[in-house]
Write an enzyme that holds these catalytic residues in place. Structure first.
Site, PDB file in Angstrom:
ATOM      1  N   LYS A 119      49.748  -2.733   2.239  1.00  0.00           N
ATOM      2  CA  LYS A 119      49.887  -2.849   0.458  1.00  0.00           C
ATOM      3  C   LYS A 119      50.373  -4.154   0.158  1.00  0.00           C
ATOM      4  O   LYS A 119      50.642  -4.175  -1.306  1.00  0.00           O
ATOM      5  CB  LYS A 119      49.931  -1.236   0.447  1.00  0.00           C
ATOM      6  CG  LYS A 119      49.360  -0.293   0.849  1.00  0.00           C
ATOM      7  CD  LYS A 119      49.327   0.830  -0.097  1.00  0.00           C
ATOM      8  CE  LYS A 119      48.644   1.873   0.732  1.00  0.00           C
ATOM      9  NZ  LYS A 119      48.689   3.386  -0.631  1.00  0.00           N
ATOM     10  N   LYS A 134      35.216  -0.277   6.656  1.00  0.00           N
ATOM     11  CA  LYS A 134      35.527   1.468   6.042  1.00  0.00           C
ATOM     12  C   LYS A 134      34.843   1.835   4.573  1.00  0.00           C
ATOM     13  O   LYS A 134      34.494   1.115   3.515  1.00  0.00           O
ATOM     14  CB  LYS A 134      37.100   2.028   6.228  1.00  0.00           C
ATOM     15  CG  LYS A 134      37.508   2.642   6.917  1.00  0.00           C
ATOM     16  CD  LYS A 134      39.159   3.034   7.043  1.00  0.00           C
ATOM     17  CE  LYS A 134      39.268   3.834   6.772  1.00  0.00           C
ATOM     18  NZ  LYS A 134      40.975   4.514   7.077  1.00  0.00           N
ATOM     19  N   LYS A 168      36.896   3.305  -2.086  1.00  0.00           N
ATOM     20  CA  LYS A 168      36.923   3.116  -3.410  1.00  0.00           C
ATOM     21  C   LYS A 168      36.850   1.788  -4.382  1.00  0.00           C
ATOM     22  O   LYS A 168      36.811   1.412  -5.611  1.00  0.00           O
ATOM     23  CB  LYS A 168      37.690   4.670  -4.019  1.00  0.00           C
ATOM     24  CG  LYS A 168      39.320   3.924  -4.101  1.00  0.00           C
ATOM     25  CD  LYS A 168      40.405   4.267  -4.600  1.00  0.00           C
ATOM     26  CE  LYS A 168      41.984   4.334  -4.141  1.00  0.00           C
ATOM     27  NZ  LYS A 168      42.718   2.797  -4.275  1.00  0.00           N
TER      28      LYS A 168
END
Ligand code: TRP
Length: 346
Positions: free
Chosen positions: A115, A207, A210
């Site tokens: 991140k 995966k 969003k």
């Protein structure tokens, strides 16, 4: 170690665009667990602000996750459903855990590295300390079982390390305060099986996410029947018919993903799906998958839409859940303060 009463805790970030992966990997399992356990389900808004958030969108997203919980079948009366920021005990315990966890432990967290990316100097301190807040979420209730996706396994291990170190470092005070040989349980992760690991509909090796720029890569929990049907029909496949055994799925990520989704939506093992559809062309299989997906998901989307229009109801659910959560967490925090030797009013 002392026996702890079984209690389930899990959290979902209010970061928008809930999709089939969140549903099969987390929310639908939360629904199942309420049959056998006392459960606490938290919308983790304090975690959300470890990265930038628009305030108005954040408000909507907190309500949307709450609506999704309820629309999927979580009973907010039987369980506790609330948002993290309304229960100050989370942040309070997180500070204490910041003083238990070691820099070296947090430095190993792969999610922080992902991140924060290259610009680590510019990441928030909160993003670095994210896992100590997660440990506090769970341990403020002395929860014993935590259903999470496998990306959260490392954070759960850190929660166990924190619980263990707290129990060791204050062992004497824990005994003196009448808590026996351990104050915190070591929370157990309940990790999803491979069948519920949902991949992108456009690329079976990624995966479902969003943040994928293609909306066709995912089924959003708010998609209506038409959108669900279109996305399933357009999902990437390969030219071969379906195999009749699971071994035949290896090296065929798109086929594996669609079979996994079918199995999870129907609540049967993948083998059962292949026994039925082995030898079938994707066109035929997709037709049945469309019906199943619409049957399972469209009512959730409809109910979410209805609930998000009634924000007074959602906010009341969260306020009630928060009050019940505080009532469980406060005595635990008081006990921690006594163990640490803080002075407090009684
Ligand atoms: N970090 C989790 C995720 O991104 C969300 C979360 C926060 C959580 N606190 C938790 C999950 C406590 C389980 C238990 O999915």
């Amino acid at each position: 170690m002392a026996a702890f009463k079984e209690l389930v805790f899990s959290g979902v970030q209010p970061t928008g665009n809930l999709h089939l992966g969140n549903y099969l990997g987390a929310i639908s399992r939360f629904v199942t667990m309420q049959e056998t356990h006392d459960c606490i389900y938290c919308v983790v808004d304090l975690h959300a602000i470890t990265v930038p958030q628009d305030p108005r969108e954040l408000t909507d997203q907190i309500r949307e996750v709450t609506a999704a919980f309820i629309a999927a079948g979580i009973d907010p009366k039987k369980n506790i459903v609330f948002n993290q920021s309304q229960v100050p005990q989370h942040a309070e315990l997180a500070w204490i855990f910041n003083c238990v966890a070691r820099m070296g432990w947090l430095n190993r967290m792969t999610q922080f590295k992902e991140k924060a990316g290259k610009d680590r100097e510019n990441a928030s301190v909160g993003l670095f300390a994210y896992p100590t807040l997660m440990a506090a979420d769970i341990l403020a209730y002395r929860a014993t079982h935590v259903p999470v996706g496998d990306d959260q396994k490392q954070h759960l291990e850190l929660s166990r390390d924190i619980a263990q170190k707290f129990n060791n470092d204050w062992a004497e005070a824990i005994v003196e305060n009448g808590h026996g040989d351990a104050f915190f349980p070591l929370p157990e992760p309940l990790i999803q099986g491979p069948a519920t690991r949902v991949m992108s509909l456009r690329d079976g090796s990624k995966k479902m996410s969003k943040s994928d720029p293609s909306d066709y890569s995912r089924i959003n929990l708010t998609d209506d029947a038409d959108a669900i049907a279109q996305k399933v029909r357009k999902a990437k496949t390969d030219p071969e018919p379906l195999p009749s055994e699971a071994a035949g799925l290896s090296g065929r990520p798109e086929a594996e993903n669609l079979v996994g989704i079918f199995a999870a939506l129907k609540g049967v093992p993948r083998e059962a799906v292949l026994a039925e559809f082995g030898g079938a062309q994707f066109s035929a299989f997709k037709g049945v998958l469309v019906d199943l997906a619409v049957e399972r998901l469209a009512p959730i989307a409809g109910e979410m839409k209805r609930l998000t229009q009634d924000s007074a109801y959602i906010d009341a659910v969260l306020a009630d859940g928060s009050e019940r959560a505080r009532a469980i967490a406060q005595p635990n925090i008081d006990a921690v303060k006594d163990i640490l030797g803080f002075v407090r009013g009684r």
